[in-house]
Write a protein that holds these residues in place. Structure first.
Motif, mmCIF file in Angstrom:
data_model
loop_
_atom_site.group_PDB
_atom_site.id
_atom_site.type_symbol
_atom_site.label_atom_id
_atom_site.label_comp_id
_atom_site.label_asym_id
_atom_site.label_seq_id
_atom_site.Cartn_x
_atom_site.Cartn_y
_atom_site.Cartn_z
ATOM 1 N N GLY A 88 67.130 64.411 79.421
ATOM 2 C CA GLY A 88 68.511 64.193 79.830
ATOM 3 C C GLY A 88 69.395 63.910 78.631
ATOM 4 O O GLY A 88 69.097 64.288 77.507
ATOM 5 N N GLY A 89 70.491 63.209 78.904
ATOM 6 C CA GLY A 89 71.430 62.897 77.841
ATOM 7 C C GLY A 89 72.665 63.774 77.903
ATOM 8 O O GLY A 89 72.737 64.744 78.661
ATOM 9 N N ARG A 90 73.645 63.424 77.101
ATOM 10 C CA ARG A 90 74.907 64.151 77.073
ATOM 11 C C ARG A 90 74.699 65.600 76.638
ATOM 12 O O ARG A 90 73.948 65.876 75.707
ATOM 13 N N LEU A 91 75.370 66.522 77.329
ATOM 14 C CA LEU A 91 75.285 67.928 76.934
ATOM 15 C C LEU A 91 75.964 68.115 75.582
ATOM 16 O O LEU A 91 77.104 67.689 75.378
ATOM 17 N N THR A 92 75.257 68.741 74.681
ATOM 18 C CA THR A 92 75.731 68.903 73.308
ATOM 19 C C THR A 92 75.720 70.378 72.930
ATOM 20 O O THR A 92 74.709 71.071 73.134
ATOM 21 N N GLU A 93 76.813 70.849 72.391
ATOM 22 C CA GLU A 93 76.894 72.260 72.000
ATOM 23 C C GLU A 93 76.054 72.521 70.760
ATOM 24 O O GLU A 93 76.012 71.705 69.828
ATOM 25 N N VAL A 94 75.387 73.660 70.762
ATOM 26 C CA VAL A 94 74.556 74.066 69.632
ATOM 27 C C VAL A 94 75.064 75.400 69.112
ATOM 28 O O VAL A 94 75.344 76.323 69.885
ATOM 29 N N ARG A 95 75.178 75.505 67.807
ATOM 30 C CA ARG A 95 75.534 76.767 67.157
ATOM 31 C C ARG A 95 74.418 77.161 66.201
ATOM 32 O O ARG A 95 73.845 76.303 65.524
ATOM 33 N N GLY A 96 74.133 78.446 66.163
ATOM 34 C CA GLY A 96 73.073 78.908 65.280
ATOM 35 C C GLY A 96 72.928 80.409 65.366
ATOM 36 O O GLY A 96 73.905 81.136 65.530
ATOM 37 N N CYS A 97 71.685 80.860 65.301
ATOM 38 C CA CYS A 97 71.384 82.290 65.295
ATOM 39 C C CYS A 97 70.911 82.725 66.682
ATOM 40 O O CYS A 97 70.038 82.082 67.272
ATOM 41 N N PRO A 98 71.444 83.819 67.210
ATOM 42 C CA PRO A 98 71.017 84.285 68.528
ATOM 43 C C PRO A 98 69.706 85.059 68.502
ATOM 44 O O PRO A 98 69.242 85.533 69.529
ATOM 45 N N ARG A 99 69.098 85.176 67.331
ATOM 46 C CA ARG A 99 67.872 85.969 67.196
ATOM 47 C C ARG A 99 67.061 85.455 66.011
ATOM 48 O O ARG A 99 67.551 84.675 65.192
ATOM 49 N N LEU A 100 65.838 85.931 65.899
ATOM 50 C CA LEU A 100 64.959 85.634 64.774
ATOM 51 C C LEU A 100 65.451 86.370 63.536
ATOM 52 O O LEU A 100 66.232 87.317 63.628
ATOM 53 N N HIS A 101 64.987 85.926 62.360
ATOM 54 C CA HIS A 101 65.346 86.541 61.083
ATOM 55 C C HIS A 101 66.838 86.371 60.799
ATOM 56 O O HIS A 101 67.556 87.350 60.551
ATOM 57 N N CYS A 102 67.292 85.146 60.837
ATOM 58 C CA CYS A 102 68.692 84.805 60.604
ATOM 59 C C CYS A 102 68.702 83.363 60.126
ATOM 60 O O CYS A 102 67.842 82.567 60.524
ATOM 61 N N LYS A 103 69.665 83.003 59.267
ATOM 62 C CA LYS A 103 69.741 81.638 58.753
ATOM 63 C C LYS A 103 71.144 81.087 58.920
ATOM 64 O O LYS A 103 72.130 81.773 58.665
#
Length: 251
Positions: A88-103
């Motif tokens: 549980g816990g507060r919903l937190t937005e995550v940003r990153g890579c939508p696929r493998l082989h990405c940084k």
């Protein structure tokens, strides 16, 4: 992944995920998946380097073992995959890579419970159970950030296998080395493992597919993957533990 968690640094051309939970009793980390498909390297299948002379054979329920290192000298820690529905816990937005082989991507990957994200940062991976990315995995590495994936990953970007995949320093156990637990030793708190728990660890054969970030593993330390958590109290499961003073051997 993992300060304890899937999370670490590039080691030559090979990177592996990290993920080792705090209950395992050690701050370990694996190297994240590669940013490009890794090419086969002969060195990854090299024999043990400077390995201690094996002790005489020991036995377990399904056959003899050639002891690796010193008896009663190994620390075996465990890591697992988190499951969103147990957190549980507060919903937190995550940003990153939508696929493998990405940084270090900046693509919105969704909002997830804060407790779920906290565990992923320790263990390296979590299965999403709600929303548009349901069924996928949210993975983390301190050197590549967040990314969405179709699976957990070992150091060659292959799915981790529960009760089979393991990690160690490359100069302690070579990649591809198979081993089994001959004797469980005790927990990090000094207590004997329950018989059924020890029997579970002794009944399987592990294969080293991941490597620790340099400096996080250590002599006579292996980290073993035990699959997905099975409930909200999984961190207190007797299987999410540390085997201290264990003995391992090659089948």
């Amino acid at each position: 992944m993992r300060p304890k968690g899937p999370q670490a640094a590039v080691v030559t051309a090979c990177l592996a995920i990290a993920g080792c939970g705090t209950a395992s009793g050690a701050s370990t980390a694996h190297v994240p998946p590669p940013t490009a498909p890794p090419a086969p390297a002969a060195s990854t299948a090299a024999p043990l380097q400077d390995a201690p002379r094996p002790a005489p054979e020991a036995t377990r329920s399904n056959g003899p073992l050639r002891i690796l290192g010193r008896r009663a000298s190994w620390r075996v820690t465990t890591y697992y995959t988190a499951v969103q529905s147990f957190h549980g816990g507060r919903l937190t937005e995550v940003r990153g890579c939508p696929r493998l082989h990405c940084k270090w991507g900046r693509t919105p990957l969704g909002k997830y419970p804060a407790d779920f994200l906290k565990v992923i940062k320790m263990e390296g991976s979590g299965r999403i159970t709600e929303g548009p990315t349901r069924g996928r995995y949210l993975n983390w590495s301190s050197t590549v950030g967040w990314w969405l994936d179709s699976s957990t990953r070992d150091s060659r970007a292959r799915p981790l296998r529960a009760w089979s995949s393991a990690a160690a320093d490359r100069d302690v156990l070579a990649r591809g080395q198979r081993f089994a637990v001959a004797d469980c030793g005790r927990t990090a708190g000094g207590r004997p493992l329950p018989a059924k728990v020890c029997d579970r660890f002794r009944s399987v054969t592990w294969t080293v597919t991941d490597v620790f970030r340099p400096g996080w593993g250590g002599e006579h330390h292996a980290d073993v993957y035990i699959g997905e958590e099975t409930g909200p109290d999984f961190a207190r499961s007797p299987y999410y533990t540390t085997l201290k003073g264990a003995t391992i051997g090659a089948p």
